[in-house]
Design a protein around this motif. Structure first.
Motif, PDB file in Angstrom:
ATOM      1  N   ARG A 146       0.816  -1.215   0.000  1.00 26.29           N
ATOM      2  CA  ARG A 146       0.000   0.000   0.000  1.00 26.29           C
ATOM      3  C   ARG A 146       0.852   1.268   0.000  1.00 26.29           C
ATOM      4  NH1 ARG A 146      -2.640  -0.490   6.012  1.00 26.29           N
ATOM      5  NH2 ARG A 146      -3.583  -2.245   4.931  1.00 26.29           N
ATOM      6  N   TYR A 147       2.157   1.112   0.295  1.00 29.29           N
ATOM      7  CA  TYR A 147       3.078   2.243   0.267  1.00 29.29           C
ATOM      8  C   TYR A 147       4.074   2.143  -0.897  1.00 29.29           C
ATOM      9  CZ  TYR A 147       1.102   2.965   4.862  1.00 29.29           C
ATOM     10  OH  TYR A 147       0.217   3.170   5.901  1.00 29.29           O
ATOM     11  N   LYS A 200       4.376  12.481  -1.309  1.00 29.52           N
ATOM     12  CA  LYS A 200       4.131  12.059  -2.700  1.00 29.52           C
ATOM     13  C   LYS A 200       5.428  12.092  -3.505  1.00 29.52           C
ATOM     14  CE  LYS A 200       1.348  13.361  -6.755  1.00 29.52           C
ATOM     15  NZ  LYS A 200       1.461  12.053  -7.330  1.00 29.52           N
ATOM     16  N   ASP A 201       5.688  11.013  -4.224  1.00 24.51           N
ATOM     17  CA  ASP A 201       6.890  10.826  -5.049  1.00 24.51           C
ATOM     18  C   ASP A 201       8.167  10.699  -4.217  1.00 24.51           C
ATOM     19  OD1 ASP A 201       5.376  10.991  -7.430  1.00 24.51           O
ATOM     20  OD2 ASP A 201       5.483  13.169  -7.378  1.00 24.51           O
ATOM     21  N   GLY A 202       8.029  10.536  -2.893  1.00 26.14           N
ATOM     22  CA  GLY A 202       9.187  10.308  -2.039  1.00 26.14           C
ATOM     23  C   GLY A 202       9.686  11.570  -1.366  1.00 26.14           C
ATOM     24  N   ALA A 203      10.042  11.440  -0.094  1.00 27.22           N
ATOM     25  CA  ALA A 203      10.582  12.581   0.644  1.00 27.22           C
ATOM     26  C   ALA A 203      11.905  13.016   0.018  1.00 27.22           C
ATOM     27  CB  ALA A 203      10.790  12.210   2.108  1.00 27.22           C
ATOM     28  N   PRO A 204      12.191  14.314   0.001  1.00 27.63           N
ATOM     29  CA  PRO A 204      13.466  14.782  -0.570  1.00 27.63           C
ATOM     30  C   PRO A 204      14.651  14.249   0.223  1.00 27.63           C
ATOM     31  CG  PRO A 204      12.346  16.566   0.588  1.00 27.63           C
ATOM     32  CD  PRO A 204      11.380  15.424   0.526  1.00 27.63           C
ATOM     33  N   PRO A 205      15.818  14.131  -0.426  1.00 29.47           N
ATOM     34  CA  PRO A 205      17.002  13.599   0.266  1.00 29.47           C
ATOM     35  C   PRO A 205      17.300  14.299   1.583  1.00 29.47           C
ATOM     36  CG  PRO A 205      17.435  13.761  -2.082  1.00 29.47           C
ATOM     37  CD  PRO A 205      16.103  14.393  -1.850  1.00 29.47           C
ATOM     38  N   ARG A 206      17.019  15.601   1.648  1.00 28.82           N
ATOM     39  CA  ARG A 206      17.292  16.359   2.877  1.00 28.82           C
ATOM     40  C   ARG A 206      16.604  15.743   4.087  1.00 28.82           C
ATOM     41  NH1 ARG A 206      17.934  17.937   7.064  1.00 28.82           N
ATOM     42  NH2 ARG A 206      18.023  20.040   7.924  1.00 28.82           N
ATOM     43  N   HIS A 207      15.435  15.104   3.891  1.00 29.31           N
ATOM     44  CA  HIS A 207      14.700  14.507   5.005  1.00 29.31           C
ATOM     45  C   HIS A 207      15.423  13.307   5.600  1.00 29.31           C
ATOM     46  CE1 HIS A 207      10.417  16.281   4.382  1.00 29.31           C
ATOM     47  NE2 HIS A 207      11.347  17.153   4.058  1.00 29.31           N
ATOM     48  N   HIS A 208      16.348  12.740   4.856  1.00 29.72           N
ATOM     49  CA  HIS A 208      17.042  11.530   5.292  1.00 29.72           C
ATOM     50  C   HIS A 208      18.373  11.826   5.968  1.00 29.72           C
ATOM     51  CE1 HIS A 208      14.247   8.951   3.040  1.00 29.72           C
ATOM     52  NE2 HIS A 208      14.272   9.896   2.130  1.00 29.72           N
ATOM     53  N   VAL A 209      18.740  13.097   6.028  1.00 27.48           N
ATOM     54  CA  VAL A 209      20.074  13.489   6.483  1.00 27.48           C
ATOM     55  C   VAL A 209      19.940  14.569   7.550  1.00 27.48           C
ATOM     56  CG1 VAL A 209      22.285  14.492   5.753  1.00 27.48           C
ATOM     57  CG2 VAL A 209      21.065  12.928   4.234  1.00 27.48           C
ATOM     58  N   LEU A 210      20.814  14.523   8.535  1.00 30.55           N
ATOM     59  CA  LEU A 210      20.866  15.541   9.580  1.00 30.55           C
ATOM     60  C   LEU A 210      21.967  16.545   9.236  1.00 30.55           C
ATOM     61  CD1 LEU A 210      19.702  16.268  12.423  1.00 30.55           C
ATOM     62  CD2 LEU A 210      21.593  14.944  13.385  1.00 30.55           C
ATOM     63  N   ILE A 211      21.619  17.837   9.237  1.00 27.29           N
ATOM     64  CA  ILE A 211      22.603  18.893   9.024  1.00 27.29           C
ATOM     65  C   ILE A 211      22.812  19.617  10.350  1.00 27.29           C
ATOM     66  CG2 ILE A 211      23.168  21.005   7.781  1.00 27.29           C
ATOM     67  CD1 ILE A 211      21.536  20.036   5.438  1.00 27.29           C
TER      68      ILE A 211
END
Length: 255
Positions: free
Chosen positions: A42-43, A150-161
């Motif tokens: 479903r995802y 939608k269409d996947g979270a941007p790469p920034r969401h996967h990384v800590l700055i």
């Protein structure tokens, strides 16, 4: 997303073949049925990619492990940053550990598929997800907002700055989490206060560039608006470096 909808691919337009490895690791806290049926389709996920596995533990048993993530410095940080999610994870009866090492490839479908499984776990008893690579514990609602985009979270969401003080008016801007993309983390040294916003925006752009497959070679020049001489890439570090738990590419801001 309908279960009948085929998942869209997540391509990496800048990817070149190499020997890089992707590292994924997540802890899902909750209470799960004896037979684990995860509704990942479903995802948009057919299930975990080859090389990534699920291990199931009683939380009380896993807590005895020396590297238990709710203990030590990481546990203290999580408890301070997200106390309600920390408590939900602490009292959860079970933990599903999702982890694996994969060869770097021309798409991010492996990440799409893994995220779909994690989302499905929240539907069948998961209450909190820890991503130790970015030192962050999400409750279920926060995780869905952050990643079910939608269409996947941007790469920034996967990384800590992060920003660390270097003394004077200089700061160190650096990342954690790029091993999820099989890429080194970023280190921008000696950034003056007046350029912090510029450095932060640059860091986000470089995260996206690297996550989509790019590499930086030693001595490579990086053009940066407002810096006449640009920046020069210096790859280095090791996977054992506690600041990154990864190799990194360093850029030194001009004096």
């Amino acid at each position: 997303m309908s279960e009948a909808t085929p998942p869209a691919s997540w391509p990496r337009p800048y990817w070149q073949p190499g020997e890089d490895e992707v590292v994924l690791q997540f802890y899902v806290f909750g209470k799960f049925a004896p037979e684990l049926l995860i509704p990942s389709p479903r995802y948009g996920s057919p299930g975990l990619p080859a090389g990534v596995e699920i291990q199931r533990f009683q939380n009380a048993v896993l807590r005895q492990w020396e590297g238990y993530p709710l203990n030590g410095a990481l546990g203290r940080l999580i408890r301070e940053d997200t106390p309600e999610a920390y408590e939900a994870a602490r009292i959860a009866p079970e933990v599903l550990v999702v982890r694996g090492v994969l060869k770097d490839g021309a798409s991010l479908d492996y990440l799409r598929d893994t995220l779909g499984v994690l989302a499905g776990m929240l539907d069948v008893g998961g209450t909190a997800i820890l991503d130790p690579q970015i030192l962050t514990l999400f409750d279920a609602a926060h995780w869905r907002r952050h990643y079910l985009v939608k269409d996947g979270a941007p790469p920034r969401h996967h990384v800590l700055i992060l920003r660390s003080d270097e003394g004077g008016d200089r700061s160190w801007v650096h990342t954690r989490g790029m091993r999820k993309f099989g890429r080194p983390d970023l280190s921008l040294r000696h950034v003056p206060e007046r350029d912090l916003d510029r450095a932060g925006v640059l860091c986000e752009k470089l995260v996206e560039l690297l996550s989509l497959g790019a590499h930086f070679s030693a001595g490579q020049q990086l053009d940066v608006e407002g810096l006449p001489d640009g920046l020069v890439a210096q790859p280095g570090g090791s996977l054992d470096d506690p600041e990154f738990n990864n190799t990194h590419v360093e850029f030194s801001w001009p004096e």
